[in-house]
Design a protein around this motif. Structure first.
Motif, PDB file in Angstrom:
ATOM      1  N   UNK A   1      10.710 -44.504 -36.824  1.00  0.00           N
ATOM      2  CA  UNK A   1      11.890 -43.944 -36.170  1.00  0.00           C
ATOM      3  C   UNK A   1      11.670 -43.895 -34.662  1.00  0.00           C
ATOM      4  N   UNK A   2      12.757 -43.845 -33.927  1.00  0.00           N
ATOM      5  CA  UNK A   2      12.661 -43.715 -32.478  1.00  0.00           C
ATOM      6  C   UNK A   2      13.665 -42.691 -31.988  1.00  0.00           C
ATOM      7  N   UNK A  16      16.575 -40.168 -33.287  1.00  0.00           N
ATOM      8  CA  UNK A  16      15.391 -40.174 -34.102  1.00  0.00           C
ATOM      9  C   UNK A  16      15.175 -38.943 -34.942  1.00  0.00           C
ATOM     10  N   UNK A  17      13.937 -38.740 -35.366  1.00  0.00           N
ATOM     11  CA  UNK A  17      13.566 -37.537 -36.089  1.00  0.00           C
ATOM     12  C   UNK A  17      13.534 -36.362 -35.124  1.00  0.00           C
ATOM     13  N   UNK A 335       6.401 -39.240 -28.645  1.00  0.00           N
ATOM     14  CA  UNK A 335       5.628 -39.579 -29.841  1.00  0.00           C
ATOM     15  C   UNK A 335       5.097 -38.303 -30.474  1.00  0.00           C
ATOM     16  N   UNK A 336       5.114 -38.274 -31.811  1.00  0.00           N
ATOM     17  CA  UNK A 336       4.685 -37.078 -32.523  1.00  0.00           C
ATOM     18  C   UNK A 336       3.174 -36.931 -32.533  1.00  0.00           C
ATOM     19  N   UNK A 345       8.580 -41.011 -33.213  1.00  0.00           N
ATOM     20  CA  UNK A 345       8.905 -40.105 -32.119  1.00  0.00           C
ATOM     21  C   UNK A 345       9.842 -39.023 -32.610  1.00  0.00           C
ATOM     22  N   UNK A 346       9.923 -37.955 -31.837  1.00  0.00           N
ATOM     23  CA  UNK A 346      10.815 -36.847 -32.167  1.00  0.00           C
ATOM     24  C   UNK A 346      11.434 -36.271 -30.915  1.00  0.00           C
ATOM     25  N   UNK A 347      12.438 -35.431 -31.097  1.00  0.00           N
ATOM     26  CA  UNK A 347      13.129 -34.804 -29.978  1.00  0.00           C
ATOM     27  C   UNK A 347      12.395 -33.538 -29.593  1.00  0.00           C
ATOM     28  N   UNK A 348      12.114 -33.406 -28.308  1.00  0.00           N
ATOM     29  CA  UNK A 348      11.407 -32.237 -27.800  1.00  0.00           C
ATOM     30  C   UNK A 348      12.167 -31.661 -26.613  1.00  0.00           C
TER      31      UNK A 348
END
Length: 351
Positions: A1-2, A16-17, A335-336, A345-348
């Motif tokens: 995922x991106x 993304x996630x 990136x996680x 990757x995820x949303x931060x």
């Protein structure tokens, strides 16, 4: 995922996630897709049909909405790719690029924020990517329909174009021989975008942020253009406070995906190097920067900074598509785990 992040009004956009460090956020619409293949940062992800990189398309994407813990799919594209999600100024419409199958080109599409009324705005004569709403309702985007190739590989190059809200009145704004992409709007109404600009110069020290007015006038350098590292500068967005000279962006590598360090710049302090950098994630990127002061005296057979062009490729964590939430927080993708171990990757929300 991106993951990618962009917002308008109360509706936040990302790709993304989702792993949020702050729970008190409005609903988020995001794209879930496979990560881009490694190529040339933001100039090698249009994957134009029949072009050298077309085989790098990785199908499978969807636009989803996260509201608290509830996730709803607004648009599913299992055989194609969705990217570059943007929200209208009134938060009622979603703008994005999509190819429904690997064999077609990206086009600009739009639909309601609830997933209704899907419509195609451009014809896919080239790869149409990176759409952005202008304050008057028109749309600016990057396209390689004015066919040209860069001088060091076979990738097609894109320029900025503009259309009316219904897709009519196509007008070319930029005519650079190389790449122009990732436009966004500054508080004073100018468009800020990234530009690869090595006509009559070496390819390596020619990545920078540029600005223009929405009619294409007054194209001018904003930051960069004199450094071998970072080997790419892109994804610029204005920081809160209304000052058009303060932006957040990504410092990346030439030969990598469109990700890298998250950087906040104040252009009033300079046009190159670390002096304009207010803060960054990771905190210290000084040893990864190589600016014009290191160019040597012209006697070397090679270039003293050439090996620096990919220094940001080795970052332990990579950031993508930042969007400032307020004076203290920036929504972004990251990136996680360490980038060498995973593409995920995820949303931060970074502070």
């Amino acid at each position: 995922m991106a993951v990618d992040g962009k917002t308008r009004c109360a509706l936040l956009v990302a790709f993304g996630m989702v792993v949020l460090s702050h729970a008190a956020l409005p609903p988020i619409v995001y794209v879930a897709r496979r990560q881009y293949a490694v190529d040339h940062h933001n100039t090698g992800t249009d994957f134009t049909a029949g072009d050298v990189s077309c085989h790098n398309v990785r199908p499978g994407a969807a636009i989803r909405r996260l509201d608290g813990t509830n996730v709803t799919t607004l648009l599913d594209c299992p055989q194609g790719v969705i990217r570059d999600l943007e929200v209208s100024w009134d938060a009622r419409r979603l703008l994005f690029s999509m190819r429904q199958t690997p064999s077609e080109n990206f086009s600009v599409w739009e639909m309601g924020a609830d997933g209704s009324g899907l419509k195609r705005l451009t014809d896919g004569a080239g790869a149409d990517i990176d759409p952005c709403y202008l304050p008057d309702g028109r749309i600016v985007f990057s396209s390689n329909r004015d066919v040209k190739y860069c001088g060091c590989n076979w990738h097609l190059q894109g320029n900025l174009f503009r259309i009316d809200a219904d897709g009519s009145n196509l007008r070319q704004l930029g005519r650079n021989n190389l790449y122009e992409s990732r436009p966004s709007v500054l508080p004073d109404g100018r468009i800020i975008y990234d530009r690869w600009n090595y006509v009559d110069r070496h390819f390596g020290c020619s990545f920078g942020l540029w600005t223009m007015f929405p009619d294409g006038r007054s194209q001018a350098l904003f930051y960069g253009e004199n450094a071998w590292a970072p080997g790419a500068i892109f994804d610029a967005r204005a920081l809160p406070g209304g000052h058009p000279e303060r932006v957040v962006c990504i410092f990346g590598a030439c030969h990598d995906r469109p990700w890298g360090a998250l950087v906040a710049l104040d252009r009033r302090k300079g046009l190159d190097g670390m002096t304009p950098v207010m803060y960054s994630f990771p905190r210290d990127i000084t040893n990864r920067i190589c600016v014009g002061a290191s160019l040597g005296k012209g006697r070397e057979s090679g270039h003293p900074c050439e090996s620096f062009i990919d220094t940001f490729r080795s970052l332990p964590f990579k950031y993508e598509d930042p969007f400032p939430l307020d004076a203290d927080r920036i929504l972004c993708a990251r990136t996680l785990v360490e980038a060498k171990k995973s593409e995920q990757t995820g949303i931060r929300s970074e502070e």
